[in-house]
Design a protein around this motif. Sequence first.
Motif, PDB file in Angstrom:
ATOM      1  N   SER A   1       0.836  -1.204   0.000  1.00  0.00           N
ATOM      2  CA  SER A   1       0.000   0.000   0.000  1.00  0.00           C
ATOM      3  C   SER A   1       0.871   1.254   0.000  1.00  0.00           C
ATOM      4  O   SER A   1       0.524   2.264  -0.626  1.00  0.00           O
ATOM      5  CB  SER A   1      -0.953   0.003   1.198  1.00  0.00           C
ATOM      6  N   HIS A   2       2.015   1.199   0.675  1.00  0.00           N
ATOM      7  CA  HIS A   2       2.925   2.348   0.680  1.00  0.00           C
ATOM      8  C   HIS A   2       3.462   2.624  -0.720  1.00  0.00           C
ATOM      9  O   HIS A   2       3.523   3.785  -1.148  1.00  0.00           O
ATOM     10  CB  HIS A   2       4.086   2.085   1.647  1.00  0.00           C
TER      11      HIS A   2
ATOM     12  N   TYR B   1       0.713   4.209  -2.744  1.00  0.00           N
ATOM     13  CA  TYR B   1       0.555   5.585  -2.243  1.00  0.00           C
ATOM     14  C   TYR B   1       1.604   6.502  -2.858  1.00  0.00           C
ATOM     15  O   TYR B   1       1.282   7.596  -3.344  1.00  0.00           O
ATOM     16  CB  TYR B   1       0.675   5.550  -0.720  1.00  0.00           C
ATOM     17  N   ARG B   2       2.846   6.061  -2.904  1.00  0.00           N
ATOM     18  CA  ARG B   2       3.925   6.868  -3.473  1.00  0.00           C
ATOM     19  C   ARG B   2       3.732   7.077  -4.977  1.00  0.00           C
ATOM     20  O   ARG B   2       4.005   8.155  -5.516  1.00  0.00           O
ATOM     21  CB  ARG B   2       5.276   6.205  -3.210  1.00  0.00           C
TER      22      ARG B   2
ATOM     23  N   PHE C   1       1.002   8.996   4.867  1.00  0.00           N
ATOM     24  CA  PHE C   1       0.697   7.581   4.665  1.00  0.00           C
ATOM     25  C   PHE C   1       0.072   6.954   5.903  1.00  0.00           C
ATOM     26  O   PHE C   1      -0.938   6.236   5.823  1.00  0.00           O
ATOM     27  CB  PHE C   1       1.976   6.825   4.290  1.00  0.00           C
TER      28      PHE C   1
END
Length: 251
Positions: free
Chosen positions: A150-151, A154-155, A217
């Motif tokens: 998910s990170h 997100y980025r 985040f």
Amino acid sequence: MSPPIARRGLLLGPAAFLLPADARAAALHVLGRRFEVPGTPPPVPDDITGDAPSDEDALGEVEERRWAARLRREIGSRPEARPLIPEPDRALRLRWLEERFRSLDALARAMRLAMGRPEVPAEGDFTPPGEIPPDFVARHAVLGFDPLASHAAYRRVRAAYRAGDVALLAAASRFPVNLNRGRDRDRRVLRSASDMTAVRDTVMQPRLRDVALAQPFGTMFARDVGLMFGHGELWLRFYPDGFGLSAINLP
């Protein structure tokens, strides 16, 4: 107009900064943060300006720009892109993007070294977050989500909005993407990158950019379908093999 060719110093690449451990430390200033690096620090591109609230945020921005440069280079190298940018402009642009990627890669490596962070694996683009709130990790565990996946998603969304590039946003998406408007949620379904490009001004509007770049985040709201930016303007949907932008909600 073709972008200017970067100065020769940006061609050195990461290997130029792998110096002995006993080399004298020098200050590297990036986005208002100070990093101690061995030897001569890599150059900072002129467009990286402003102040980041933390070293982690500064590194994240540099890596987002690095991802954007790499993907733009890959997109520009595809055969279908050749008619869009005639020679010699295309060759100049690809060379500039390669130099841009190398400079940002060297800068990110130096920052990670100063922060004591692990090197990003060859297949990766973003350094895993240093600290994630325990309740955020616990919520991921309950939902069966991988916080590293998910990170990265997100980025990618942030990188696309930071660059203002709809092709990058399409790369960060999982089609179909629902484009919803108003309280009654008048819906248009974007089924491909071409569909998204056709509504570029809508999906890349400044309000959405502000939402993407303002969202930390570790404070994203998470539920069974995925995670959201802001008050639900942007949604990352969970899939068995990762996350991707799946919905854009407009007032």
